[in-house]
Design a protein around this motif. Sequence first.
Motif, PDB file in Angstrom:
ATOM      1  N   LEU A   1       3.810 -17.053   7.593  1.00  0.00           N
ATOM      2  CA  LEU A   1       3.003 -15.827   7.484  1.00  0.00           C
ATOM      3  C   LEU A   1       3.769 -14.678   8.142  1.00  0.00           C
ATOM      4  O   LEU A   1       4.269 -14.817   9.260  1.00  0.00           O
ATOM      5  CB  LEU A   1       1.660 -16.013   8.209  1.00  0.00           C
ATOM      6  CG  LEU A   1       0.803 -14.739   8.378  1.00  0.00           C
ATOM      7  CD1 LEU A   1       0.191 -14.310   7.047  1.00  0.00           C
ATOM      8  CD2 LEU A   1      -0.305 -14.952   9.413  1.00  0.00           C
ATOM      9  N   VAL A   2       3.861 -13.547   7.444  1.00  0.00           N
ATOM     10  CA  VAL A   2       4.453 -12.330   8.032  1.00  0.00           C
ATOM     11  C   VAL A   2       3.484 -11.179   7.786  1.00  0.00           C
ATOM     12  O   VAL A   2       3.061 -10.944   6.648  1.00  0.00           O
ATOM     13  CB  VAL A   2       5.826 -11.985   7.405  1.00  0.00           C
ATOM     14  CG1 VAL A   2       6.390 -10.715   8.032  1.00  0.00           C
ATOM     15  CG2 VAL A   2       6.803 -13.129   7.580  1.00  0.00           C
ATOM     16  N   VAL A   3       3.114 -10.470   8.863  1.00  0.00           N
ATOM     17  CA  VAL A   3       2.229  -9.307   8.759  1.00  0.00           C
ATOM     18  C   VAL A   3       2.953  -8.110   9.375  1.00  0.00           C
ATOM     19  O   VAL A   3       3.423  -8.194  10.511  1.00  0.00           O
ATOM     20  CB  VAL A   3       0.913  -9.532   9.539  1.00  0.00           C
ATOM     21  CG1 VAL A   3       0.027  -8.297   9.442  1.00  0.00           C
ATOM     22  CG2 VAL A   3       0.169 -10.749   9.022  1.00  0.00           C
ATOM     23  N   GLU A   4       3.070  -7.025   8.617  1.00  0.00           N
ATOM     24  CA  GLU A   4       3.669  -5.793   9.158  1.00  0.00           C
ATOM     25  C   GLU A   4       2.629  -4.691   9.178  1.00  0.00           C
ATOM     26  O   GLU A   4       1.914  -4.497   8.193  1.00  0.00           O
ATOM     27  CB  GLU A   4       4.847  -5.345   8.289  1.00  0.00           C
ATOM     28  CG  GLU A   4       6.115  -6.134   8.550  1.00  0.00           C
ATOM     29  CD  GLU A   4       7.334  -5.439   7.971  1.00  0.00           C
ATOM     30  OE1 GLU A   4       7.666  -4.334   8.441  1.00  0.00           O
ATOM     31  OE2 GLU A   4       7.940  -5.998   7.047  1.00  0.00           O
ATOM     32  N   VAL A   5       2.552  -3.979  10.297  1.00  0.00           N
ATOM     33  CA  VAL A   5       1.622  -2.854  10.378  1.00  0.00           C
ATOM     34  C   VAL A   5       2.411  -1.561  10.641  1.00  0.00           C
ATOM     35  O   VAL A   5       3.505  -1.599  11.194  1.00  0.00           O
ATOM     36  CB  VAL A   5       0.548  -3.039  11.489  1.00  0.00           C
ATOM     37  CG1 VAL A   5      -0.220  -4.329  11.297  1.00  0.00           C
ATOM     38  CG2 VAL A   5       1.156  -2.988  12.874  1.00  0.00           C
ATOM     39  N   ARG A   6       1.843  -0.463  10.207  1.00  0.00           N
ATOM     40  CA  ARG A   6       2.421   0.846  10.529  1.00  0.00           C
ATOM     41  C   ARG A   6       1.269   1.812  10.765  1.00  0.00           C
ATOM     42  O   ARG A   6       0.356   1.892   9.947  1.00  0.00           O
ATOM     43  CB  ARG A   6       3.321   1.330   9.397  1.00  0.00           C
ATOM     44  CG  ARG A   6       4.086   2.596   9.781  1.00  0.00           C
ATOM     45  CD  ARG A   6       5.170   2.924   8.817  1.00  0.00           C
ATOM     46  NE  ARG A   6       6.154   1.853   8.690  1.00  0.00           N
ATOM     47  CZ  ARG A   6       7.307   1.976   8.044  1.00  0.00           C
ATOM     48  NH1 ARG A   6       7.633   3.109   7.478  1.00  0.00           N
ATOM     49  NH2 ARG A   6       8.142   0.978   7.946  1.00  0.00           N
ATOM     50  N   ASP A   7       1.319   2.497  11.880  1.00  0.00           N
ATOM     51  CA  ASP A   7       0.245   3.419  12.275  1.00  0.00           C
ATOM     52  C   ASP A   7      -1.121   2.730  12.217  1.00  0.00           C
ATOM     53  O   ASP A   7      -2.107   3.288  11.739  1.00  0.00           O
ATOM     54  CB  ASP A   7       0.249   4.661  11.376  1.00  0.00           C
ATOM     55  CG  ASP A   7       1.558   5.439  11.509  1.00  0.00           C
ATOM     56  OD1 ASP A   7       2.126   5.440  12.623  1.00  0.00           O
ATOM     57  OD2 ASP A   7       2.026   6.009  10.509  1.00  0.00           O
ATOM     58  N   GLY A   8      -1.140   1.485  12.689  1.00  0.00           N
ATOM     59  CA  GLY A   8      -2.398   0.750  12.785  1.00  0.00           C
ATOM     60  C   GLY A   8      -2.882   0.142  11.488  1.00  0.00           C
ATOM     61  O   GLY A   8      -3.865  -0.602  11.474  1.00  0.00           O
TER      62      GLY A   8
ATOM     63  N   LYS B   1      -4.180 -11.893  14.432  1.00  0.00           N
ATOM     64  CA  LYS B   1      -2.718 -11.771  14.390  1.00  0.00           C
ATOM     65  C   LYS B   1      -2.313 -10.327  14.055  1.00  0.00           C
ATOM     66  O   LYS B   1      -1.341  -9.803  14.603  1.00  0.00           O
ATOM     67  CB  LYS B   1      -2.146 -12.766  13.376  1.00  0.00           C
ATOM     68  CG  LYS B   1      -2.375 -14.222  13.802  1.00  0.00           C
ATOM     69  CD  LYS B   1      -2.045 -15.232  12.710  1.00  0.00           C
ATOM     70  CE  LYS B   1      -2.278 -16.654  13.218  1.00  0.00           C
ATOM     71  NZ  LYS B   1      -2.024 -17.681  12.185  1.00  0.00           N
ATOM     72  N   ILE B   2      -3.084  -9.699  13.168  1.00  0.00           N
ATOM     73  CA  ILE B   2      -2.836  -8.287  12.840  1.00  0.00           C
ATOM     74  C   ILE B   2      -3.024  -7.430  14.095  1.00  0.00           C
ATOM     75  O   ILE B   2      -2.235  -6.515  14.366  1.00  0.00           O
ATOM     76  CB  ILE B   2      -3.802  -7.813  11.719  1.00  0.00           C
ATOM     77  CG1 ILE B   2      -3.478  -8.532  10.402  1.00  0.00           C
ATOM     78  CG2 ILE B   2      -3.741  -6.290  11.537  1.00  0.00           C
ATOM     79  CD1 ILE B   2      -4.535  -8.356   9.318  1.00  0.00           C
TER      80      ILE B   2
ATOM     81  N   LEU C   1      -2.486  -8.253  17.152  1.00  0.00           N
ATOM     82  CA  LEU C   1      -1.324  -8.389  18.041  1.00  0.00           C
ATOM     83  C   LEU C   1      -0.245  -7.374  17.652  1.00  0.00           C
ATOM     84  O   LEU C   1       0.359  -6.728  18.515  1.00  0.00           O
ATOM     85  CB  LEU C   1      -0.746  -9.809  17.968  1.00  0.00           C
ATOM     86  CG  LEU C   1      -1.543 -10.936  18.635  1.00  0.00           C
ATOM     87  CD1 LEU C   1      -0.879 -12.280  18.358  1.00  0.00           C
ATOM     88  CD2 LEU C   1      -1.659 -10.725  20.149  1.00  0.00           C
ATOM     89  N   ALA C   2      -0.005  -7.227  16.350  1.00  0.00           N
ATOM     90  CA  ALA C   2       0.998  -6.256  15.884  1.00  0.00           C
ATOM     91  C   ALA C   2       0.555  -4.823  16.195  1.00  0.00           C
ATOM     92  O   ALA C   2       1.359  -3.989  16.617  1.00  0.00           O
ATOM     93  CB  ALA C   2       1.236  -6.431  14.386  1.00  0.00           C
ATOM     94  N   ARG C   3      -0.755  -4.562  16.020  1.00  0.00           N
ATOM     95  CA  ARG C   3      -1.278  -3.216  16.335  1.00  0.00           C
ATOM     96  C   ARG C   3      -1.142  -2.921  17.833  1.00  0.00           C
ATOM     97  O   ARG C   3      -0.769  -1.818  18.226  1.00  0.00           O
ATOM     98  CB  ARG C   3      -2.755  -3.129  15.952  1.00  0.00           C
ATOM     99  CG  ARG C   3      -3.013  -3.009  14.466  1.00  0.00           C
ATOM    100  CD  ARG C   3      -4.507  -2.848  14.219  1.00  0.00           C
ATOM    101  NE  ARG C   3      -4.801  -2.684  12.818  1.00  0.00           N
ATOM    102  CZ  ARG C   3      -5.769  -3.349  12.173  1.00  0.00           C
ATOM    103  NH1 ARG C   3      -6.542  -4.198  12.826  1.00  0.00           N
ATOM    104  NH2 ARG C   3      -5.983  -3.147  10.888  1.00  0.00           N
ATOM    105  N   ALA C   4      -1.460  -3.928  18.671  1.00  0.00           N
ATOM    106  CA  ALA C   4      -1.400  -3.740  20.132  1.00  0.00           C
ATOM    107  C   ALA C   4       0.031  -3.453  20.577  1.00  0.00           C
ATOM    108  O   ALA C   4       0.267  -2.634  21.474  1.00  0.00           O
ATOM    109  CB  ALA C   4      -1.940  -4.985  20.833  1.00  0.00           C
ATOM    110  N   MET C   5       0.988  -4.110  19.921  1.00  0.00           N
ATOM    111  CA  MET C   5       2.403  -3.893  20.238  1.00  0.00           C
ATOM    112  C   MET C   5       2.800  -2.446  19.897  1.00  0.00           C
ATOM    113  O   MET C   5       3.470  -1.764  20.682  1.00  0.00           O
ATOM    114  CB  MET C   5       3.206  -4.903  19.419  1.00  0.00           C
ATOM    115  CG  MET C   5       4.679  -4.851  19.544  1.00  0.00           C
ATOM    116  SD  MET C   5       5.456  -6.288  18.747  1.00  0.00           S
ATOM    117  CE  MET C   5       4.967  -6.067  17.030  1.00  0.00           C
ATOM    118  N   GLU C   6       2.350  -1.978  18.738  1.00  0.00           N
ATOM    119  CA  GLU C   6       2.641  -0.612  18.302  1.00  0.00           C
ATOM    120  C   GLU C   6       2.020   0.416  19.263  1.00  0.00           C
ATOM    121  O   GLU C   6       2.677   1.383  19.669  1.00  0.00           O
ATOM    122  CB  GLU C   6       2.074  -0.425  16.879  1.00  0.00           C
ATOM    123  CG  GLU C   6       2.523   0.837  16.202  1.00  0.00           C
ATOM    124  CD  GLU C   6       1.893   1.009  14.822  1.00  0.00           C
ATOM    125  OE1 GLU C   6       2.594   1.458  13.920  1.00  0.00           O
ATOM    126  OE2 GLU C   6       0.691   0.708  14.659  1.00  0.00           O
TER     127      GLU C   6
END
Length: 446
Positions: free
Chosen positions: A33-40, A123-124, A126-131
Amino acid sequence: MADFMEIARFALQRAAAIGAGQAEAYLNNSKELVVEVRDGQVETMKLARDRGLGLRVLVGSSAGFAFTTDLSRTAVEDAVRQAINNAASADPDPYRVLPEPPPAYPALDLYDPAIHRAAVEEKIELARAMERAARDFDPRVKIIESAAYQDAEIDVTLVNSLGVVATYQSAYCGLYLSLVAEENNDSQTGFAMDYRLRYDQLDPGRVGREAAGRAVRMLGARPVTTRRAAVIMEPYVVTGFLGLLGPGLTAEAVQKNRSPFAGKVGQKVASPLVNVIDDGALDGGIASAPFDGEGVPTGRTVLIEGGILRGFLHNTYTAARDGVKSTGNGVRGSFKSPPEVGTTNFFIQPGTTSLEDLIRDTKQGLYVTEVLGMHTANPISGDFSVGAAGILIENGQLTRPVRGVAIAGNLMTMLQQVDGVASNLTFYGGRGAPAIRVAGMSISGH
């Protein structure tokens, strides 16, 4: 895995019936699984599955290989016939052998069910929190290029006609962030990553701050004058050089006369401070597994100890050629290829000095945080000339950021000139290193 075991046994039975003297069935089932977020916002989400059978057969001393992603009996039988046909057109080689069953495999804890259980939404987040952590770190962080969460689950079953019967299940998860900081028409990039076997060990805040810190500290970077000076390389840069070193420490490279270490076992090849290890059973290692791609137990292989070359990495084939035991380094990219010799968790052992003390102990030098063009280095001769960026060291202090310089030298010479090894061992996937200091290197500036 029960149906995998059944498929493996059926493949071996058909191979024996059609004329194979020995056979090996390697089955792999993976889900990523790969999830990429940009600007939340979620920008991409990819769920990939891959499963199949890789089959090796020996007809006399000729080896054949075939694979199939269709695990029906008809397709498996077709793969068996294909492997046997391939063996018929291969040159006989007495060193093509399969491993015998070992007394035991190392007991490793490689599967954290929390990775599977966690909801995709979590999991999404986690990516938002990192951003968010990266943007909160400094207002000069302007562009998030990639904020990604990734995980994978893998099931492996391996059975051979000599009696090897082995299975394992593993999983890993990780975070990756790359971004750009801008100030006064200057832009600098930063990145950070963290891959773990345990879901609860992921720390998006730390990854976000680290990526932002790396970009911000380089704002205003400019070249320095050409000089020869001490160079401290941060762990990520050292792992890049380790990637050059790895192939030369395989027995395959030595046997093909493509290794700078050929004929040097027992000799000094590095500073006494350098210890290089490969450990396929390392606790918490991303590349850990109880057995390699041939069913040989993994373990710890000391390659360079106190600067002395102790040996090489082997799979069953190279070990048979040299009359030694395999080190459990028969690695496979997937079921689609036979095992080759490769590294697992490959690292330089940490020292006892903190990075801060190493910097404090360096009167003049460059703290290298990034290199460009590592792919242009010659892995056989060890010669390299790469672009570099980092921070100037003056009187034991990090002062101003530096970009637009190059460092050049020879990997073997560089290993001999290591005069400091920090305690901050950091892994980037299957390679790890602490920061190291090289006594003197050519830095080309303006």
